[in-house]
Design an enzyme around this catalytic site. Structure first.
Site, mmCIF file in Angstrom:
data_model
loop_
_atom_site.group_PDB
_atom_site.id
_atom_site.type_symbol
_atom_site.label_atom_id
_atom_site.label_comp_id
_atom_site.label_asym_id
_atom_site.label_seq_id
_atom_site.Cartn_x
_atom_site.Cartn_y
_atom_site.Cartn_z
ATOM 1 N N TYR A 84 0.844 -1.195 0.000
ATOM 2 C CA TYR A 84 0.000 0.000 0.000
ATOM 3 C C TYR A 84 0.879 1.246 0.000
ATOM 4 C CZ TYR A 84 -3.520 -3.448 1.474
ATOM 5 O OH TYR A 84 -4.329 -4.551 1.564
ATOM 6 N N LEU A 232 -17.372 -4.257 2.331
ATOM 7 C CA LEU A 232 -18.491 -3.500 1.757
ATOM 8 C C LEU A 232 -18.502 -3.626 0.241
ATOM 9 C CD1 LEU A 232 -18.199 -0.276 3.967
ATOM 10 C CD2 LEU A 232 -19.949 -2.066 4.117
ATOM 11 N N GLY A 235 -17.728 -0.327 -1.251
ATOM 12 C CA GLY A 235 -18.763 0.709 -1.240
ATOM 13 C C GLY A 235 -20.092 0.245 -1.806
ATOM 14 N N GLY A 239 -25.104 0.763 -0.812
ATOM 15 C CA GLY A 239 -26.296 1.119 -1.584
ATOM 16 C C GLY A 239 -26.212 2.491 -2.229
HETATM 17 N N1 NAP Z 1 -5.315 -8.825 1.313
HETATM 18 C C1 NAP Z 1 -5.748 -8.295 0.206
HETATM 19 O O1 NAP Z 1 -5.421 -8.720 -0.920
HETATM 20 C C2 NAP Z 1 -6.661 -7.116 0.289
HETATM 21 C C3 NAP Z 1 -7.387 -6.678 -0.844
HETATM 22 C C4 NAP Z 1 -8.250 -5.596 -0.703
HETATM 23 C C5 NAP Z 1 -8.375 -4.957 0.525
HETATM 24 N N2 NAP Z 1 -7.627 -5.381 1.597
HETATM 25 C C6 NAP Z 1 -7.754 -4.729 2.925
HETATM 26 O O2 NAP Z 1 -9.132 -4.593 3.254
HETATM 27 C C7 NAP Z 1 -9.449 -3.230 3.491
HETATM 28 C C8 NAP Z 1 -10.867 -2.953 3.046
HETATM 29 O O3 NAP Z 1 -11.113 -3.393 1.721
HETATM 30 P P1 NAP Z 1 -11.439 -2.404 0.514
HETATM 31 O O4 NAP Z 1 -10.877 -1.093 0.780
HETATM 32 O O5 NAP Z 1 -11.063 -3.115 -0.727
HETATM 33 O O6 NAP Z 1 -13.046 -2.357 0.477
HETATM 34 P P2 NAP Z 1 -14.225 -1.908 1.467
HETATM 35 O O7 NAP Z 1 -13.757 -1.778 2.845
HETATM 36 O O8 NAP Z 1 -15.333 -2.828 1.155
HETATM 37 O O9 NAP Z 1 -14.619 -0.483 0.876
HETATM 38 C C9 NAP Z 1 -13.951 0.692 1.231
HETATM 39 C C10 NAP Z 1 -14.452 1.844 0.378
HETATM 40 O O10 NAP Z 1 -15.888 1.875 0.368
HETATM 41 C C11 NAP Z 1 -16.376 3.215 0.518
HETATM 42 N N3 NAP Z 1 -17.022 3.254 1.853
HETATM 43 C C12 NAP Z 1 -16.505 2.876 3.054
HETATM 44 N N4 NAP Z 1 -17.387 3.016 4.044
HETATM 45 C C13 NAP Z 1 -18.515 3.478 3.484
HETATM 46 C C14 NAP Z 1 -19.793 3.792 4.003
HETATM 47 N N5 NAP Z 1 -20.084 3.644 5.290
HETATM 48 N N6 NAP Z 1 -20.736 4.258 3.128
HETATM 49 C C15 NAP Z 1 -20.452 4.399 1.801
HETATM 50 N N7 NAP Z 1 -19.249 4.094 1.247
HETATM 51 C C16 NAP Z 1 -18.292 3.633 2.086
HETATM 52 C C17 NAP Z 1 -15.143 4.117 0.443
HETATM 53 O O11 NAP Z 1 -14.899 4.436 -0.935
HETATM 54 P P3 NAP Z 1 -15.566 5.694 -1.687
HETATM 55 O O12 NAP Z 1 -16.205 6.570 -0.655
HETATM 56 O O13 NAP Z 1 -14.452 6.323 -2.412
HETATM 57 O O14 NAP Z 1 -16.587 5.062 -2.600
HETATM 58 C C18 NAP Z 1 -14.025 3.199 0.945
HETATM 59 O O15 NAP Z 1 -12.762 3.581 0.455
HETATM 60 C C19 NAP Z 1 -8.370 -2.433 2.741
HETATM 61 O O16 NAP Z 1 -8.195 -1.141 3.268
HETATM 62 C C20 NAP Z 1 -7.169 -3.311 2.987
HETATM 63 O O17 NAP Z 1 -6.642 -3.086 4.292
HETATM 64 C C21 NAP Z 1 -6.805 -6.464 1.494
#
Ligand code: NAP
Length: 339
Positions: A84, A232, A235, A239
């Site tokens: 990251y 999520l 995002g 919804g």
């Molecule tokens: N090990 C791996 O290969 C791997 C892969 C992916 C992720 N990860 C880890 O998992 C964590 C989370 O996964 P992710 O970032 O992919 O997806 P996520 O947590 O499902 O989604 C995060 C994104 O969703 C939106 N969001 C968050 N909370 C919200 C809410 N309450 N209401 C509306 N929109 C919201 C934001 O983007 P916007 O507001 O810009 O839409 C935010 O950046 C990462 O930070 C990382 O630490 C690991």
């Protein structure tokens, strides 16, 4: 296991445990204890490498407010990675924890080694680098980011076990490992008397593959915690794209592709979003909170989740998703509609 409103679906006492953190849980068979929800820190990469450019830049002030709000709401742990922003996320996190007045030992930090074009011999050097970026906070959980077999799983686990025995880390995890390689990692560590703490995989209401491909069952059998990433669906499960499809236009093509977000996928997920909305309405919560609660409090075995946040409002909303309980019927309905 499932139950009505009086008892929580994960067996915790609903009345006793509905604090923001929802009660701490051990990561697998380790002494590392985490809240059901932790903060995903990929969003703190500050565009410093290809992986980091996936998310828009977040300035350090916002990072600090996100981290402080997450701590205030009961989260005690943070997931970052070498990938990251090549250390940018780790550094931003450390700075934010210091700004929040936290000392080493008061929070739990999970980071990851990237095996891209590298062999197991690199793990030790990289861990020292991770520790420099995170200083003064130590690495609690160190994970192999994905399965790339330039070195065998056994060699990788041996290198991790050396770090654990030297006191550099407190727990060992893997990420994106399928059942076979997760079992291999578990067996390699067992030879040295060390538990495999966790497997970090994509898991959410729109992606329940680990329930079918053997990963969730094997994790339960072996006492390995599943760390659900993209809880999520980046995002989608909030919804907001169903409410305002124009939001998609403001998003980069890479994000749209990775999220699988488009008119067709929105149409397919509409029944889930609608069910989330109904349940959220009954509890006075948001759809995102219900989606996170389903993961962290209704799945069989040990499942924790790490939502990422772009701003302090999202961070607070997500961290508060542990402070209520779904009924057995609500869980069954979500299971059914997302099956
Ligand atoms: N090990 C791996 O290969 C791997 C892969 C992916 C992720 N990860 C880890 O998992 C964590 C989370 O996964 P992710 O970032 O992919 O997806 P996520 O947590 O499902 O989604 C995060 C994104 O969703 C939106 N969001 C968050 N909370 C919200 C809410 N309450 N209401 C509306 N929109 C919201 C934001 O983007 P916007 O507001 O810009 O839409 C935010 O950046 C990462 O930070 C990382 O630490 C690991």
């Amino acid at each position: 296991m499932h139950s009505d409103a009086g008892r929580s679906v994960d067996g915790e006492d609903a009345q006793a445990k509905v604090g923001a953190g929802g009660g701490l849980r051990a990561l697998g068979g380790t002494e590392v204890r985490v809240s059901p929800l932790g903060l995903g820190c990929w969003q703190f990469s500050q565009g410093r490498n290809a992986v980091g450019r996936f998310w828009p830049d977040i300035d350090q002030g916002t990072v600090e407010r996100i981290v402080e709000a997450s701590l205030e709401e009961g989260m005690n742990w943070f997931d970052t990675a070498e990938l990251y922003g090549a250390g940018a996320s780790e550094e931003a996190l450390s700075k934010a924890l210091r700004a929040a007045g936290r000392s080493p030992g008061e929070v739990v930090i999970a980071t990851k080694w990237s095996p891209l074009l590298r062999r197991a011999g690199h793990i030790k050097r990289s861990a020292a680098e991770r520790a420099r970026h995170l200083a003064p906070f130590p690495i609690d959980l160190h994970q192999i980011h994905q399965h790339i077999p330039l070195s065998s799983v056994r060699r990788q686990m041996d290198a991790m076990a050396d770090l654990l025995e030297a006191g550099t880390i407190r727990g060992i995890g893997v990420s994106n490992f399928g059942e076979r390689h997760m079992r291999e990692a578990h067996a390699a560590l067992a030879r040295r008397g060390i538990p495999l703490a966790s497997n970090q995989v994509r898991y959410n209401l729109l992606d329940r593959r680990i329930e079918r491909n053997g990963v969730l069952d094997a994790a339960r059998e072996l006492g390995i915690t599943i760390i659900a990433y993209s809880p999520l669906a980046q995002g989608h499960l909030s919804g907001k794209f169903h409410d305002d499809a124009a939001l998609l236009q403001r998003m980069g093509a890479a994000r749209r592709r990775m999220r699988g977000l488009g008119p067709k996928s929105l149409e397919r997920s509409a029944p889930i979003i609608s069910e989330l909305g109904e349940i959220a309405g009954r509890h006075g919560r948001t759809r995102a909170q219900v989606a996170l609660n389903w993961l962290a409090h209704s799945r069989p075995g040990s499942v924790v989740a790490i939502p990422g946040a772009r701003d302090v409002e999202q961070a607070r909303e997500n961290a508060r998703a542990s402070s209520f309980r779904l009924t057995g019927e609500e869980v069954a309905r979500l299971d059914e509609v997302s099956a």
